[in-house]
Motif scaffolding. Structure first.
Motif: not given
Length: 517
Positions: A56-58, A76-77, A86-88, A298-303
């Motif tokens: 995910l990161e690299e 989301a960063g 690429r996701i931290p 991220l679209v809908s928290q708790g879905a």
């Protein structure tokens, strides 16, 4: 294919005739009373989790043709370069663990058939997405709406299948851009079990949601949470390796914003769409699934989300997919354990085979898939009944044979009864040495449900089997599905709701031209 019914029967009596009276008493889902089978210890699982975060990161994940999705990830960063995200390290896991439910209820139009997805529960679901159908009378052919409705009815009549499924087969006699209406309506009309939604276009996902609102009426909204109840679950496939396309993303956004469940599944043919090794395939699967599930949050928290894994092996000589082999079973066991560590329900497995017929290959490969499904702890077991030809065909006889096997698996999941009745010490004292247990009080009290009784296996003498026509299992299954359809009666649906569904479909269909895309 539908066998006409010659006389009216009540719904209850019809069920008793076709299922020996077991349907009404069948639990709406299975709950395991046995341990999970696991193949890796903490060190091995931690290595795969570390590698997934590294991917995910690299390496990153491509989210294609949807600028809104890319902006959501930027906010989301994540590092977004073109369509590559690429996701931290650790971000996906935090989003999922902090927001996604560990277990959720999918509503059925009959509340007695609601299913619990996650935790110790297993829901067995028919096969999905087959363009062809097969039966031993007519052979292989393209599926039709009549076939689709037949399989919905057979799933409704099967006590060991807890769910109506989704695209059980493709009704190719209908336009591609409108067939979703008739498929969703068939699930709603001919069964009162839970069902899956359309994902082939965001508009078709929206139609599913709108039709579900009509079907569930006052039950659609939960007054305590102020959110819709989860009435639909849908399959969102990653386009492996490490890609989500705009069709799947669009459908996912529709369902997430309506608080409907999404199964995020990397669809992998190992050796072509992932590395050839179990550990490499597991790490890639985890990375893709976490990216999809985190995006849903991220679209809908708790879905509600379900982590999916579909990994088959392949013939390195021909490139053809293979099923029932040991390597995909190992991937399943690993991914089930990783899902429990992540804290989300898990989808995988089923009754998979490359066989074109309901033969010995189909039986052995399906058993070699279904047993790991059950032992490993799959919560949503898609493709549990009917799958033939690597998923290209839905088989009538295979459906009946697989439903029998899922019944056996649910008996296995119950584990060992250690109640006073289960220990049976009274029977041992009553009979004593040198006698038999056939006539004792305990046997007389328990004989009706002491052992799983297959409705299609033949345990008679050779002479009786010979006199009955020397039928093999596929032939007996052929007799059974025809009998079930002849005795089928639809569960009652409020005529006002039925009319509203038909009106919605007619209005929407009239609004755009037929198309085969």
């Amino acid at each position: 294919m539908t066998v006409p019914t010659n006389r009216r029967r009540t719904r209850a009596s019809g069920r008793r005739r076709s299922q020996g009276g077991t349907q009404a008493a069948a639990p709406p889902y299975a709950t395991r009373q046995i341990p999970h089978y696991e193949v890796l210890e903490e060190e091995g699982l931690a290595i795969i989790e570390h590698n997934a975060d590294t991917i995910l990161e690299e390496v990153g994940i491509d989210f294609r043709d949807d600028e809104e999705v890319l902006q959501i990830w930027r906010d989301a960063g994540a590092d977004v370069q073109g369509e590559r995200v690429r996701i931290p390290r650790g971000l996906c896991r935090r989003l999922i663990q902090d927001n996604a439910p560990r277990q959720f209820t999918q509503q059925a139009r009959n509340p007695a058939r609601n299913v619990e997805i996650g935790g110790p529960h297993t829901v067995y679901v028919p096969a999905y997405g087959c363009p062809f159908v097969y039966d031993i009378d007519q052979g292989r052919r393209y599926g039709t709406l009549e076939d689709f409705q037949n399989f919905v009815k057979l799933a409704f009549l099967s006590p060991s299948l807890h769910h109506s499924g989704g695209t059980i087969c493709e009704p190719v006699d209908l336009p591609v851009n409108k067939r979703h209406f008739d498929m969703i309506y068939s699930h709603m009309k001919y069964s009162d079990k839970c069902f899956m939604g359309s994902v082939t276009h965001p508009d078709r996902a929206r139609d599913t949601v709108e039709m579900a609102k009509i079907l569930f009426g006052d039950r659609w909204m939960d007054p305590e949470t102020g959110k819709p109840r989860t009435c639909v679950i849908s399959l969102i496939n990653a386009n492996s390796p490490m890609t989500f396309d705009d069709t799947m993303l669009g459908a996912a956004k529709v369902y997430a914003r309506a608080n409907q469940a999404c199964i995020i599944t990397p669809f992998i043919l190992a050796g072509a769409m992932s590395p050839v090794t179990v550990a490499g395939t597991a790490a890639q699967t985890l990375a893709e699934a976490m990216a999809g599930m985190a995006f849903i949050q991220l679209v809908s928290q708790g879905a509600p989300v379900v982590m999916g894994s579909f990994a088959s092996s392949m013939s390195m000589q021909s490139g053809a997919p293979t099923f029932g082999t040991p390597e995909p079973a190992l991937v399943l066991y690993v991914m089930a354990n990783l899902a429990r560590r992540l804290g989300v329900p898990f989808r995988s497995g089923g009754s998979l085979t490359a066989s074109k017929l309901p033969d010995a290959q189909a039986a052995s490969e399906s058993a070699n898939t279904l047993l790991p499904t059950t032992l490993g702890g799959v919560n949503f077991a898609l493709h549990s009944a009917g799958w033939l030809e690597g998923g290209l065909a839905m088989g009538y006889e295979k459906f009946i044979m697989d439903a029998d096997q899922t019944g056996m698996m649910q008996t296995l999941l119950k584990g060992v009864d250690l109640s006073d009745n289960g220990q049976a010490m009274d029977a041992i004292r009553e009979v004593g040495p040198g006698k038999h247990f056939l006539g004792c009080t305990h046997t007389q009290a328990n004989f009706k449900d002491a052992f799983y009784l297959s409705p299609i296996s033949d345990n008679n003498s050779f002479e009786q089997w010979d006199a009955d026509g020397r039928l093999d299992m596929a032939q007996r299954a052929n007799v059974r599905w025809k009998k079930q359809l002849a005795e089928y009666e639809a569960p009652a649906l409020d005529p006002v709701i039925d009319d509203a569904l038909l009106d919605y479909m007619a209005t929407r269909k009239a609004g755009f031209a037929d198309s085969n895309i």
